[in-house]
Design a protein around this motif. Sequence first.
Motif, mmCIF file in Angstrom:
data_model
loop_
_atom_site.group_PDB
_atom_site.id
_atom_site.type_symbol
_atom_site.label_atom_id
_atom_site.label_comp_id
_atom_site.label_asym_id
_atom_site.label_seq_id
_atom_site.Cartn_x
_atom_site.Cartn_y
_atom_site.Cartn_z
ATOM 1 N N GLN A 1 0.823 -1.202 0.000
ATOM 2 C CA GLN A 1 0.000 0.000 0.000
ATOM 3 C C GLN A 1 0.857 1.253 0.000
ATOM 4 O O GLN A 1 1.895 1.303 0.656
ATOM 5 C CB GLN A 1 -0.899 0.044 1.240
ATOM 6 C CG GLN A 1 -1.981 -1.016 1.236
ATOM 7 C CD GLN A 1 -2.850 -0.908 2.470
ATOM 8 O OE1 GLN A 1 -2.354 -1.018 3.586
ATOM 9 N NE2 GLN A 1 -4.130 -0.687 2.264
ATOM 10 N N THR A 2 0.398 2.248 -0.760
ATOM 11 C CA THR A 2 0.968 3.586 -0.693
ATOM 12 C C THR A 2 -0.163 4.513 -0.256
ATOM 13 O O THR A 2 -1.276 4.048 0.000
ATOM 14 C CB THR A 2 1.525 4.037 -2.059
ATOM 15 O OG1 THR A 2 0.439 4.187 -2.984
ATOM 16 C CG2 THR A 2 2.531 3.038 -2.603
ATOM 17 N N LYS A 3 0.085 5.802 -0.231
ATOM 18 C CA LYS A 3 -0.975 6.740 0.159
ATOM 19 C C LYS A 3 -2.132 6.736 -0.827
ATOM 20 O O LYS A 3 -3.269 6.977 -0.446
ATOM 21 C CB LYS A 3 -0.412 8.149 0.275
ATOM 22 C CG LYS A 3 0.507 8.309 1.451
ATOM 23 C CD LYS A 3 0.995 9.731 1.553
ATOM 24 C CE LYS A 3 1.917 9.875 2.762
ATOM 25 N NZ LYS A 3 2.392 11.260 2.912
ATOM 26 N N SER A 4 -1.843 6.449 -2.101
ATOM 27 C CA SER A 4 -2.892 6.554 -3.120
ATOM 28 C C SER A 4 -3.248 5.238 -3.812
ATOM 29 O O SER A 4 -4.237 5.172 -4.528
ATOM 30 C CB SER A 4 -2.475 7.581 -4.177
ATOM 31 O OG SER A 4 -1.246 7.198 -4.770
ATOM 32 N N ASN A 5 -2.461 4.199 -3.643
ATOM 33 C CA ASN A 5 -2.702 2.936 -4.342
ATOM 34 C C ASN A 5 -2.478 1.745 -3.427
ATOM 35 O O ASN A 5 -1.839 1.859 -2.390
ATOM 36 C CB ASN A 5 -1.746 2.786 -5.539
ATOM 37 C CG ASN A 5 -2.015 3.761 -6.642
ATOM 38 O OD1 ASN A 5 -3.158 4.018 -6.985
ATOM 39 N ND2 ASN A 5 -0.958 4.313 -7.213
ATOM 40 N N GLN A 6 -2.996 0.611 -3.878
ATOM 41 C CA GLN A 6 -2.661 -0.646 -3.210
ATOM 42 C C GLN A 6 -2.618 -1.750 -4.246
ATOM 43 O O GLN A 6 -3.289 -1.691 -5.267
ATOM 44 C CB GLN A 6 -3.620 -0.971 -2.075
ATOM 45 C CG GLN A 6 -4.978 -1.488 -2.457
ATOM 46 C CD GLN A 6 -5.762 -1.878 -1.208
ATOM 47 O OE1 GLN A 6 -5.628 -1.283 -0.159
ATOM 48 N NE2 GLN A 6 -6.587 -2.882 -1.343
#
Length: 83
Positions: A61-66
């Motif tokens: 996971q990142t802040k905007s995607n997974q």
Amino acid sequence: DEWVPRDGRLVRLTGRHPFNVEPPLSVHNQFRFITPSSLHYVRNHGACPKLKWDEHTILVQTKSNQLELSMDELVAMKPRELP
């Protein structure tokens, strides 16, 4: 942890738990310090979880995607080396 298949040449550094091992010096000499994957270092602080290959996934996971990957998808990825 006995259920995890491991190379018999690994040198155990601790007692039964945790399972901490490394390859013998002869392996380093043979492969010029590039450790074969079957003889990689193992360091942990507890028992290895008993996971099933077909059921286990990795979630990135990142802040905007997974991204969720199966184990087959993960090993099929092209290897990358980061500096």
